[in-house]
Design an enzyme around this catalytic site. Structure first.
Site, PDB file in Angstrom:
ATOM      1  N   VAL A  12       0.832  -1.207   0.000  1.00 36.55           N
ATOM      2  CA  VAL A  12       0.000   0.000   0.000  1.00 36.55           C
ATOM      3  C   VAL A  12       0.868   1.259   0.000  1.00 36.55           C
ATOM      4  CG1 VAL A  12      -1.835   1.256   1.189  1.00 36.55           C
ATOM      5  CG2 VAL A  12      -1.850  -1.246   1.194  1.00 36.55           C
TER       6      VAL A  12
ATOM      7  N   GLY B 209     -11.126  -1.959   0.728  1.00 33.10           N
ATOM      8  CA  GLY B 209     -10.115  -1.344  -0.155  1.00 33.10           C
ATOM      9  C   GLY B 209     -10.590  -0.129  -0.904  1.00 33.10           C
TER      10      GLY B 209
ATOM     11  N   ASP C 245     -10.963 -11.866   9.368  1.00 29.35           N
ATOM     12  CA  ASP C 245     -10.702 -10.616   8.636  1.00 29.35           C
ATOM     13  C   ASP C 245     -12.038  -9.901   8.362  1.00 29.35           C
ATOM     14  OD1 ASP C 245      -8.948  -8.935   6.654  1.00 29.35           O
ATOM     15  OD2 ASP C 245     -10.620  -9.646   5.444  1.00 29.35           O
TER      16      ASP C 245
ATOM     17  N   LYS D 145     -13.560  -6.075   9.792  1.00 26.24           N
ATOM     18  CA  LYS D 145     -14.111  -5.032   8.912  1.00 26.24           C
ATOM     19  C   LYS D 145     -15.577  -4.766   9.252  1.00 26.24           C
ATOM     20  CE  LYS D 145     -10.947  -6.341   5.207  1.00 26.24           C
ATOM     21  NZ  LYS D 145     -10.806  -7.264   4.073  1.00 26.24           N
TER      22      LYS D 145
HETATM   23  N1  LIG Z   1      -2.391  -4.975   0.758  1.00 27.74           N
HETATM   24  C1  LIG Z   1      -3.678  -4.682   0.605  1.00 27.74           C
HETATM   25  O1  LIG Z   1      -4.271  -4.986  -0.430  1.00 27.74           O
HETATM   26  C2  LIG Z   1      -4.432  -3.965   1.697  1.00 27.74           C
HETATM   27  C3  LIG Z   1      -5.780  -3.653   1.499  1.00 27.74           C
HETATM   28  C4  LIG Z   1      -6.482  -2.942   2.479  1.00 27.74           C
HETATM   29  C5  LIG Z   1      -5.834  -2.606   3.655  1.00 27.74           C
HETATM   30  N2  LIG Z   1      -4.517  -2.964   3.835  1.00 27.74           N
HETATM   31  C6  LIG Z   1      -3.886  -2.593   5.096  1.00 27.74           C
HETATM   32  O2  LIG Z   1      -2.787  -1.715   4.830  1.00 27.74           O
HETATM   33  C7  LIG Z   1      -1.765  -1.917   5.785  1.00 27.74           C
HETATM   34  C8  LIG Z   1      -0.451  -2.211   5.035  1.00 27.74           C
HETATM   35  O3  LIG Z   1      -0.632  -3.371   4.256  1.00 27.74           O
HETATM   36  P1  LIG Z   1       0.467  -3.814   3.164  1.00 27.74           P
HETATM   37  O4  LIG Z   1      -0.175  -4.906   2.382  1.00 27.74           O
HETATM   38  O5  LIG Z   1       1.017  -2.634   2.470  1.00 27.74           O
HETATM   39  O6  LIG Z   1       1.580  -4.442   4.126  1.00 27.74           O
HETATM   40  P2  LIG Z   1       3.091  -4.821   3.745  1.00 27.74           P
HETATM   41  O7  LIG Z   1       3.247  -4.930   2.280  1.00 27.74           O
HETATM   42  O8  LIG Z   1       3.453  -5.960   4.605  1.00 27.74           O
HETATM   43  O9  LIG Z   1       3.903  -3.533   4.224  1.00 27.74           O
HETATM   44  C9  LIG Z   1       4.087  -3.216   5.590  1.00 27.74           C
HETATM   45  C10 LIG Z   1       5.105  -2.107   5.685  1.00 27.74           C
HETATM   46  O10 LIG Z   1       5.286  -1.781   7.070  1.00 27.74           O
HETATM   47  C11 LIG Z   1       6.663  -1.758   7.366  1.00 27.74           C
HETATM   48  N3  LIG Z   1       6.894  -2.179   8.743  1.00 27.74           N
HETATM   49  C12 LIG Z   1       6.619  -3.368   9.305  1.00 27.74           C
HETATM   50  N4  LIG Z   1       7.027  -3.379  10.590  1.00 27.74           N
HETATM   51  C13 LIG Z   1       7.586  -2.163  10.810  1.00 27.74           C
HETATM   52  C14 LIG Z   1       8.231  -1.574  11.908  1.00 27.74           C
HETATM   53  N5  LIG Z   1       8.380  -2.250  13.074  1.00 27.74           N
HETATM   54  N6  LIG Z   1       8.680  -0.302  11.799  1.00 27.74           N
HETATM   55  C15 LIG Z   1       8.550   0.377  10.645  1.00 27.74           C
HETATM   56  N7  LIG Z   1       7.962  -0.142   9.538  1.00 27.74           N
HETATM   57  C16 LIG Z   1       7.491  -1.395   9.640  1.00 27.74           C
HETATM   58  C17 LIG Z   1       7.304  -2.748   6.406  1.00 27.74           C
HETATM   59  O11 LIG Z   1       8.682  -2.422   6.267  1.00 27.74           O
HETATM   60  P3  LIG Z   1       9.655  -3.239   5.265  1.00 27.74           P
HETATM   61  O12 LIG Z   1       9.119  -2.965   3.881  1.00 27.74           O
HETATM   62  O13 LIG Z   1      10.990  -2.626   5.478  1.00 27.74           O
HETATM   63  O14 LIG Z   1       9.546  -4.670   5.673  1.00 27.74           O
HETATM   64  C18 LIG Z   1       6.477  -2.501   5.138  1.00 27.74           C
HETATM   65  O15 LIG Z   1       7.041  -1.446   4.410  1.00 27.74           O
HETATM   66  C19 LIG Z   1      -2.267  -3.035   6.690  1.00 27.74           C
HETATM   67  O16 LIG Z   1      -2.893  -2.477   7.809  1.00 27.74           O
HETATM   68  C20 LIG Z   1      -3.286  -3.763   5.839  1.00 27.74           C
HETATM   69  O17 LIG Z   1      -4.287  -4.422   6.608  1.00 27.74           O
HETATM   70  C21 LIG Z   1      -3.818  -3.632   2.894  1.00 27.74           C
END
Ligand SMILES: NC(=O)c1ccc[n+]([C@@H]2O[C@H](COP(=O)([O-])OP(=O)(O)OC[C@H]3O[C@@H](n4cnc5c(N)ncnc54)[C@H](OP(=O)(O)O)[C@@H]3O)[C@@H](O)[C@H]2O)c1
Length: 444
Positions: A15, A136, A203, A207
């Site tokens: 994201v 989303g 999940d 929501k």
């Molecule tokens: N993906 C989707 O389609 C989607 C849809 C709706 C909502 N969401 C929500 O959006 C949020 C992010 O999802 P995502 O899919 O983008 O997750 P992701 O790809 O796993 O990315 C998570 C990010 O957070 C960083 N992070 C993790 N632990 C950390 C820490 N201790 N300190 C600083 N940074 C940290 C990670 O760093 P690194 O990159 O360095 O590992 C990564 O950049 C979540 O709450 C998810 O539920 C996601």
């Protein structure tokens, strides 16, 4: 050029990187719409050295998301780290306490701490926007919080988990078992290595608890949601549903009843011709039943970097324009504790699939147990033709005389309590094999 809105972005995963790209791509249009640019100025993630598909050179780097949140050079923080606890929670609290608005996509955080964070945001007079946390790219939070501000809600329900909808769609379309579909979804990246959070309904429950709060003005309470997943659904159920004019979907349903607010997540039979039944694959959909309006169904992408970034950027655009709405559409102090309607008091129609033992008196025993609980049947189908495990082309050998016979019952409206008690009695009578399959029917 007017002063830009300076964004601190915590999280650079699926994201976060999409937010960077979308803000760059839509820069001029956002200036035209909001009257000022929206610019990322600082970022934080776990690993600084990680290769990412966006150029981070012009952004300041923070190893600690809370330090980013406290930085006086940012106007707003976007939290797309994820998780109900720290570092996401601490970073969001730090930003709000410093008087900075927050945009988050984090359903786990809102489900666990939504009311507390809304209170904090209000105390400091700043926005807490979370459009991306549910469904989303579908603007359902805004629809409930602002678009339908003048309506009271009776019911809100939807397909809120793309993984489950993909599995159910694929099972039905290609006659593949649940396990096979799940493995495929994992291969395609639609399901996590540990899929239980998705397929067991948790999940969706998180929501749903956020949507229920927006619709009914209650404090977010995921513990008040009854949850059942899709792993017990078989091809036999999907076939029977099709024959009877239904389709099976994992729905999250929040409904106002005399007994309180009912929040439930479970496989659900929906009329095949309904809008929600047409939603296939990873797509999400939400239907809102509001006073004085015919039901409104919003359909769209429930996940994916760009779809989710679109919701994040829309929330940022509101902040750039100076819009600050109470996070849950009313002052946090006016959000009430949920009066949870017990699941046993749920009322509706039921699909029941039993494996009836092939011996005299079985049908009469089942009928008697249902009648004792005042359950009336809309239809009853005995399926002598199906294969032993009811799984179509992936099933075992053809049924032999004397094997248990699948019987499918559709009830008129009755209560959960009556169904559970009648089926417990039928099991004690030893006229069926195994556990009955029960799928609730949603009127739609
Ligand atoms: N993906 C989707 O389609 C989607 C849809 C709706 C909502 N969401 C929500 O959006 C949020 C992010 O999802 P995502 O899919 O983008 O997750 P992701 O790809 O796993 O990315 C998570 C990010 O957070 C960083 N992070 C993790 N632990 C950390 C820490 N201790 N300190 C600083 N940074 C940290 C990670 O760093 P690194 O990159 O360095 O590992 C990564 O950049 C979540 O709450 C998810 O539920 C996601």
């Amino acid at each position: 050029m007017p002063e830009p809105l300076k964004v601190g972005l915590a999280g650079l995963g699926t994201v976060g990187t999409a937010v960077v790209r979308l803000l760059q791509h839509e820069r001029d249009k956002l200036v035209a719409r909001c009257g000022r640019p929206i610019e990322v100025v600082a970022v934080s993630a776990r690993s600084r050295g990680k290769k990412r598909d966006v150029d981070l050179k012009s952004f300041r780097w923070f190893a600690d998301p809370a330090a980013l949140a406290a930085d006086p050079a940012i106007d707003v923080m976007v939290e797309v780290i994820g998780g109900a606890g720290d570092p996401a929670k601490h970073a969001v609290e730090t930003a709000l306490a410093a008087g900075k608005p927050v945009v988050t996509a984090n359903k786990a955080l809102l489900a666990a701490h939504g009311h507390k964070l809304a209170t904090l945001a209000e105390r400091h007079g700043v926005a807490l926007n979370f459009e991306a946390s549910v469904a989303g790219g579908i603007p359902i939070v805004k629809t409930l919080r602002e678009g339908l501000n003048g309506n009271s809600f009776h019911r809100i329900y939807g397909i809120l988990n793309g993984t489950c909808n993909y599995i159910l769609s694929r099972m039905e379309a290609d006659r593949i078992s649940f396990d096979e579909c799940l493995r495929e979804a994992q291969r395609l990246g639609y399901a996590e290595a540990d899929p239980s959070f998705d397929v067991e309904g948790h999940d969706t429950a998180q929501k749903l608890s956020i949507l229920a709060s927006l619709a009914f003005g209650t404090k977010v309470d995921p513990a008040a949601v009854y949850v059942e997943g899709i792993s017990s659904i078989t091809l036999a159920d999907l076939d029977a549903a099709a024959e009877l004019g239904y389709r099976v979907k994992l729905l999250g349903v929040a409904v106002k009843t005399e007994a309180g607010i009912e929040q439930r997540v479970h496989p659900t039979m929906v009329r095949r011709e309904s809008a929600i039944a047409q939603v296939m694959g990873v797509t999400n959909a939400v239907t809102v039943d509001a006073e004085g309006l015919a039901p409104i169904t919003l359909v769209g992408p429930g996940a994916g970097g760009m779809a989710t970034a679109s919701a994040v950027v829309s929330d940022l655009a509101d902040i750039a324009r100076g819009v600050c709405t109470a996070p849950f559409g009313r002052p946090a102090a006016r959000m009430t504790a949920i009066r949870k309607a017990p699941m046993q008091r749920h009322e509706g129609g039921y699909y029941i699939r039993l494996l009836a033992r092939d011996r005299p008196g079985t049908a009469a025993t089942i009928a008697r147990r249902l009648a004792q609980r005042q359950i009336s049947l809309e239809s009853i189908v005995q399926r002598h033709d199906v294969r032993a495990q009811g799984e179509g082309k992936n099933s075992g050998p053809a049924a032999k005389p004397g094997d248990p016979v699948p019987v499918i019952l559709i009830t008129y409206a009755t209560s959960e309590d009556a169904v559970q008690k009648a089926l417990a009695a039928v099991r004690r009578d030893r006229v069926i094999s195994g556990r009955p399959q029960v799928i609730r029917i949603e009127k739609n």
